[in-house]
Design an enzyme around this catalytic site. Sequence first.
Site, PDB file in Angstrom:
ATOM      1  N   GLY A 536       0.849  -1.193   0.000  1.00  8.63           N
ATOM      2  CA  GLY A 536       0.000   0.000   0.000  1.00  8.63           C
ATOM      3  C   GLY A 536       0.872   1.225   0.000  1.00  8.63           C
ATOM      4  O   GLY A 536       2.094   1.145   0.137  1.00  8.63           O
ATOM      5  N   PHE A 540       2.953   9.199   3.842  1.00  9.01           N
ATOM      6  CA  PHE A 540       4.330   9.236   4.306  1.00  9.01           C
ATOM      7  C   PHE A 540       5.229   8.299   3.536  1.00  9.01           C
ATOM      8  O   PHE A 540       6.406   8.206   3.815  1.00  9.01           O
ATOM      9  CB  PHE A 540       4.384   8.881   5.785  1.00  9.01           C
ATOM     10  CG  PHE A 540       3.476   9.726   6.603  1.00  9.01           C
ATOM     11  CD1 PHE A 540       3.709  11.091   6.716  1.00  9.01           C
ATOM     12  CD2 PHE A 540       2.367   9.187   7.206  1.00  9.01           C
ATOM     13  CE1 PHE A 540       2.863  11.886   7.448  1.00  9.01           C
ATOM     14  CE2 PHE A 540       1.521   9.980   7.945  1.00  9.01           C
ATOM     15  CZ  PHE A 540       1.763  11.332   8.057  1.00  9.01           C
ATOM     16  N   LYS A 557       8.164  -0.146   5.869  1.00  6.81           N
ATOM     17  CA  LYS A 557       7.583   1.140   5.490  1.00  6.81           C
ATOM     18  C   LYS A 557       8.718   2.080   5.122  1.00  6.81           C
ATOM     19  O   LYS A 557       9.627   2.304   5.923  1.00  6.81           O
ATOM     20  CB  LYS A 557       6.799   1.687   6.680  1.00  6.81           C
ATOM     21  CG  LYS A 557       6.025   2.946   6.385  1.00  6.81           C
ATOM     22  CD  LYS A 557       5.265   3.403   7.616  1.00  6.81           C
ATOM     23  CE  LYS A 557       4.335   4.539   7.287  1.00  6.81           C
ATOM     24  NZ  LYS A 557       3.032   4.078   6.882  1.00  6.81           N
ATOM     25  N   ASP A 653      -3.764   9.828  13.739  1.00  5.85           N
ATOM     26  CA  ASP A 653      -4.205   9.370  12.424  1.00  5.85           C
ATOM     27  C   ASP A 653      -4.966   8.049  12.545  1.00  5.85           C
ATOM     28  O   ASP A 653      -4.662   7.082  11.848  1.00  5.85           O
ATOM     29  CB  ASP A 653      -2.983   9.232  11.505  1.00  5.85           C
ATOM     30  CG  ASP A 653      -3.375   9.228  10.026  1.00  5.85           C
ATOM     31  OD1 ASP A 653      -4.518   9.635   9.706  1.00  5.85           O
ATOM     32  OD2 ASP A 653      -2.550   8.803   9.198  1.00  5.85           O
TER      33      ASP A 653
END
Length: 844
Positions: A536, A540, A557, A653
């Site tokens: 995904g 960021f 990430k 978030d």
Amino acid sequence: MSTPFSALHLTSSLLFILSFAPHHSISSTATSAAHDTMFAGQSLTINKTLVSRHGKFELGFFTPGNSRNYYIGIWFKQVAAIQKKKTVVWVANRNKPISADDSSSSEFKLLENGHLVLFMSSYDSNSSPKTTVWSTNSTTSTAMNDSSVKAVLGDDGNLVISSSSNRSTVIWQSFDHPTHAFLPGLKLGYNNLTKTGSKLTSWRNSEDPSDGIYSFEWWADRTFNIIWNHSFKFYTSGVWNGRFFSNVPEMHVGYGLMSSFEFTSYNDGSYAFTYFLSNKSLPLSTFMDTSGQTKSIVWSNEAQDWTMIWSKPLRHCQVYGVCGAFGVCRENNVDSSLCQCLSGFKQRYPKDWSLLDYSSGCVRRTTLQCGNNDSFSKMPNIRLPQISPSASALVVDVARKCESACLQNCSCSAYAYDTNSSSSGGSNIRCLLWYANLLNIEQLAGVEGNDLYIRLAPSQSRLGNSRTKSSSRWTIVVVVLSGTTILLGITILFLLKWWRRRLARRLKQESPYAFLTAFRYKDLKIATKNFSNKLGSGSFGSVFKGTLPDSTPVAVKRLEGISQDHKQFRNEVSTIGLIQHVNLVRLRGFCSEGRKILLVYDLMPNGSLDRHLFHQNHSRILNWQQRYQIAIGIARGLTYLHEECRDRIIHCDIKPENVLLDATFSPKIADFGLAKLLGREFSRVVTSMRGTVGYLAPEWTSGVAITAKADVYSYGMMLFEIISGRRNLKQSKDGKTWFFPTWASTKVISEGQPVLMILDNNLEGNADVEELDRAFRVACWCIQEEEFQRPSMGQVVQILEGLLEVNPPPILSYLRAMVETEEPANFFSEIDTSESIQGYENNN
Ligand SMILES: *[C@@H]1O[C@H](CO)[C@@H](O)[C@H](O)[C@H]1NC(C)=O
Ligand SMILES: *[C@@H]1O[C@H](CO)[C@@H](O)[C@H](O)[C@H]1NC(C)=O
Ligand SMILES: *[C@@H]1O[C@H](CO)[C@@H](O)[C@H](O)[C@H]1NC(C)=O
Ligand SMILES: *[C@@H]1O[C@H](CO)[C@@H](O)[C@H](O)[C@H]1NC(C)=O
Ligand SMILES: *[C@@H]1O[C@H](CO)[C@@H](O)[C@H](O)[C@H]1NC(C)=O
Ligand SMILES: *[C@@H]1O[C@H](CO)[C@@H](O)[C@H](O)[C@H]1NC(C)=O
Ligand SMILES: *[C@@H]1O[C@H](CO)[C@@H](O)[C@H](O)[C@H]1NC(C)=O
Ligand SMILES: *[C@@H]1O[C@H](CO)[C@@H](O)[C@H](O)[C@H]1NC(C)=O
Ligand SMILES: *[C@@H]1O[C@H](CO)[C@@H](O)[C@H](O)[C@H]1NC(C)=O
Ligand SMILES: *[C@@H]1O[C@H](CO)[C@@H](O)[C@H](O)[C@H]1NC(C)=O
């Protein structure tokens, strides 16, 4: 004795007297008839009681539990009949019990002078004069001789002595002399003329109503406080601000049953506080419990038992000294009791312990010899005593010095140390030492907490970390060996140096914490097959699937467009690495090389919550039970971030994309700590996202400081989506917006439609309606415009767990202004409010 609130009580007493209806007198033969009045000269003996007019309360002699002592008290009558156990709300002679032997000769008598007196004559000498065990000490006039004096037990639980020849005179009332319970309508507060505040004291244990170690005190500064052993305040409500006590903001939200609060200020600086019930016939009591918590309990007809609806402090282990000296507190411990003794210790008074009074604590099995040959036993996962009057701290360079510092002082009983993560030197070790009695040790589950080292006598050492005992023979051996040792030492030093250099070359950077790995970029590139399997992407950066050399699957990430000071980054990332909770995704490691910044997480096999809620491919429909457990799990994770972990963290978030599901569909929050990690960069990215009406609290756009309540708002929004299985926001082609929470609250709250109508259609009505109602109410409260109206995440957990009641929420008026209330037929497209899809899901 003058009553501190005689002036304050005048109005309520007046109302009470005016509401008198004709009362019956006690007939000398009746034992259980519903008589609520005692006239001058009458008395109660052991098997007789007074019963309030509608039968809610009863007054008479009682024996708590298996105790053989008799007391005069007031209890809930109907509950006592069901439970065969009296829930007592007031005790006359709490510190002066009557023994079973003397009980039959005792009487509780109303004298013509307006005094209620408990008399006892000794068992062996019936002829001797009766002794006064307890008296109301009514001061009105000792010389008074008024046969119209009477005592009435009201349906509010108040025993009032008055004179019918003078209707305006309340001679005495039990509400002016509360013992441990704060019933609705009773007034607590502070009298600035006499400088006395109300004070309730816990029972010593469940069978002994005498003054216990905890008290609930109302102070001149308009706070209520919970005090340990007359000396140590460990809970304060904060000051009354006109609407609620500042540390009890949920009062504003209300507790459903406790419908209104009344705070009355007087010109001289006195005040009085009380509350009322929405349904007067409900048995409800607020009291100072033996556990050290002030609690409100309500009788549940469904459960046929008491249910707790409020407690301060929230958690039992937050009570000061709850397990006594050298006792360990363990919350939610199903198989054993709340408190246990440290190993090497035993219960001081096992009888008290069996009555759930742990305050006497534990004592050493073997007394300390107080020499350098004492040993230490290590206890992992401990929340260190936060509030301890007898502790000291020092900074040392090696952990060993902590131990020797403790050994040097005979009264030092434990130590702990902590490497100071924010210090640049890296070798500063903060060392904490505790002296004499060690209080407030809490055992945590899992991997949280610190190691605590408890001092024990040499024979008590179990864990094999005792120091070697020297004897002369050993000394010789040591001397002989020392030369060899020095040589060996030098060799080892060289080896170590070489090893470290090798290690450094391998990892390039050393990890600040052993459990957080510093990866090389090159290795992550291999692990993710050159970043080929993308899971995904979001604001960021992107998330990639990878496999570590030991074949552990991970999500990597890659933060993009972020410039960071490396040292600061490593500090922050190491604090994030310390945060571990069953409902948070675990950070395994990181990489920071040049402009390349990557974070490595555990891979979650079931992907992110949004896929399952909004039925994207490969997803399955979550049933209600799963959804409810997911909602509670997320709330627990957030509570941990907000309230329990060392660096309190606001997630900033929260949305379904940031909730991942493990193999058992247990939720784990992802991306926590990024706000801290990325600083200003983060809020720029978040606030520039489209669709602010989605998950972002209004304060994000109004420029005020962001608090944990912003997460509560986002959580509430997400909870609506968990319930309904669809996005909250829909938009028509002509730009009209339809907003699910507004629609749902209008239908359910103002139109009174059943709450099942907001449930995901796919569930076909299969849900626990009570849970659904709780979830709906709490979601509404969470998305209130005013931050103070939103509950804390800890309260959300309690509400969802059914421990805290929640009022019906108000209509979401501020949102209603912005959107259509009816769902027009031509609405179709659900807005995907998620800009950053960060689900680290497994695509296979
Ligand atoms: C009170 O009642 C109990 C049982 O109901 C009885 O055993 C006892 O003798 C009674 N005591 C008196 C003083 O009447
Ligand atoms: C009543 O007065 C006596 C003597 O002054 C005192 O010992 C007792 O504690 C008082 N009782 C109450 C209930 O205040
Ligand atoms: C109270 O007054 C009654 C008559 O009104 C009298 O018989 C009684 O002795 C008096 N009691 C006291 C304690 O003065
Ligand atoms: C009634 O009580 C009030 C207040 O205590 C007192 O001032 C008044 O004198 C009393 N009246 C009688 C008739 O006793
Ligand atoms: C409470 O305080 C008293 C002194 O004020 C002390 O003697 C006593 O040991 C304390 N109780 C406990 C359980 O520590
Ligand atoms: C309480 O009384 C004192 C005088 O005894 C006064 O100075 C003080 O202002 C009063 N407190 C308040 C809050 O009014
Ligand atoms: C009030 O509570 C009583 C007892 O639980 C119950 O029977 C009654 O229905 C309740 N009344 C209302 C209006 O809810
Ligand atoms: C511990 O040390 C003390 C002196 O410091 C000594 O008297 C005692 O015998 C020692 N005990 C053991 C078990 O070694
Ligand atoms: C041990 O520590 C206590 C508490 O800090 C202190 O009062 C005492 O003086 C110390 N004793 C010695 C011998 O250092
Ligand atoms: C670390 O040490 C510094 C000073 O050396 C201090 O300001 C800071 O509060 C300490 N941090 C922790 C977590 O103890």
